[in-house]
Design a protein around this motif. Structure first.
Motif, PDB file in Angstrom:
ATOM      1  N   ALA A  86       1.013  -1.268   0.082  1.00 40.49           N
ATOM      2  CA  ALA A  86      -0.058   0.043   0.006  1.00 40.49           C
ATOM      3  C   ALA A  86       0.746   1.324   0.007  1.00 40.49           C
ATOM      4  O   ALA A  86       1.871   1.315   0.546  1.00 40.49           O
ATOM      5  N   ILE A  87       0.376   2.135  -0.556  1.00 41.68           N
ATOM      6  CA  ILE A  87       1.227   3.561  -0.472  1.00 41.68           C
ATOM      7  C   ILE A  87       0.432   4.578   0.269  1.00 41.68           C
ATOM      8  O   ILE A  87      -0.297   4.899   0.348  1.00 41.68           O
ATOM      9  N   LYS A  88       1.432   5.031   1.198  1.00 37.28           N
ATOM     10  CA  LYS A  88       1.028   6.215   1.842  1.00 37.28           C
ATOM     11  C   LYS A  88       0.939   7.584   0.925  1.00 37.28           C
ATOM     12  O   LYS A  88       1.930   7.941   0.450  1.00 37.28           O
ATOM     13  N   LEU A  89      -0.260   8.275   0.952  1.00 40.34           N
ATOM     14  CA  LEU A  89      -0.510   9.418   0.056  1.00 40.34           C
ATOM     15  C   LEU A  89       0.326  10.496   0.686  1.00 40.34           C
ATOM     16  O   LEU A  89       0.004  10.748   1.933  1.00 40.34           O
ATOM     17  N   PRO A  90       1.372  11.078   0.019  1.00 37.83           N
ATOM     18  CA  PRO A  90       2.014  12.383   0.547  1.00 37.83           C
ATOM     19  C   PRO A  90       0.949  13.263   1.056  1.00 37.83           C
ATOM     20  O   PRO A  90      -0.035  13.680   0.592  1.00 37.83           O
ATOM     21  N   GLY A  91       1.318  13.792   2.283  1.00 38.68           N
ATOM     22  CA  GLY A  91       0.533  14.986   2.796  1.00 38.68           C
ATOM     23  C   GLY A  91      -0.886  14.466   3.418  1.00 38.68           C
ATOM     24  O   GLY A  91      -1.520  15.348   3.435  1.00 38.68           O
ATOM     25  N   SER A  92      -1.026  13.265   3.492  1.00 39.21           N
ATOM     26  CA  SER A  92      -2.348  12.812   3.886  1.00 39.21           C
ATOM     27  C   SER A  92      -1.895  11.626   5.022  1.00 39.21           C
ATOM     28  O   SER A  92      -1.102  11.220   4.835  1.00 39.21           O
TER      29      SER A  92
END
Length: 242
Positions: A86-92
């Motif tokens: 899974a990808i951590k959304l930048p700034g979120s």
């Protein structure tokens, strides 16, 4: 905190179903989305989260009528997180996972119209019948528009430095955000249309991984653009005279 299950429908529209991670917490998972992915085959997850009416997979770009006659009569499909991190959304605080579409049933075989299944099948046929292996890279082009006027951010010509100056801040943030998602940006430059730019990323023989990264890249580009009061459009030709 959400886990966004993202899929691309038959019209090329990126869609998502957002899962509150706390709703699927357990001693094993807690609030770790990767642990939630490991638990995704639980009956609770499939019943409450993964089931998607098939008519929703065949929606057009706009409106609420299915583009395939009779699709609403064909029951449900199942959304399952695709293999991979899974990808951590930048700034979120949210995470993003690509979803594959499966037939509703005990076997949960890939749905024939699932874009991931179609891509995999095409690559396998090229390899099996023709001895061809794909090596894929993307030149991701997009137009930055003022959110209020819908006009291009600037009006320079191809690779003009003054045009790049207009968007340098937002392009730097996009590049940093993509690097945070594990994507290697090779170069960035201005394209020919007003407000149009291009981000070039590295090649790979992992075709499915490249396709997934392309979807993530669009999500990140649009997210950063909105933060700066801009809209990012990936349409290849917005203006008839440009």
């Amino acid at each position: 905190m959400f886990l966004r299950l993202v899929w691309v429908d038959v019209g090329g529209v990126r869609r998502c179903r957002a899962v509150p991670l706390h709703a699927h917490s357990s001693r094993r998972a807690g609030s770790d989305c990767r642990a939630v992915l490991e638990l995704n085959r639980s009956r609770k997850f499939l019943h409450h989260t993964s089931r998607l009416a098939l008519v929703c997979f065949f929606l057009p770009c706009y409106g609420d009528d299915a583009v395939v006659p009779g699709a609403w009569e064909r029951g449900d499909v199942i959304l399952l997180p695709a293999p991979g991190p899974a990808i951590k959304l930048p700034g979120s605080c949210d995470w993003l996972a690509m979803a594959s579409i499966h037939v509703d049933g005990p076997a949960r075989t890939p749905y024939p119209w699932c874009p991931r299944a179609l891509l995999y099948g095409s690559c396998e046929r090229l390899r099996r019948e023709f001895g061809v292996r794909m090596n894929v890279g993307f030149e991701t082009e997009f137009v930055l528009l003022d959110a209020e006027t819908r006009r291009g951010l600037e009006s320079s010509v191809y690779c003009q430095t003054s045009g790049f100056d207009f968007a340098a801040e937002v392009l730097r943030e996009m590049t940093s955000a993509l690097h945070a998602c594990g994507q290697t940006v090779l170069h960035v430059h201005g394209e020919s249309a007003p407000g149009q730019f291009e981000i070039v990323t590295s090649h790979s023989d992992d075709v499915m991984g490249q396709a997934d990264a392309f979807v993530v890249r669009k999500e990140v580009i649009q997210r950063v653009a909105r933060k700066h009061g801009l809209l990012a459009s990936f349409l290849p030709k917005i203006w008839a005279a440009q």
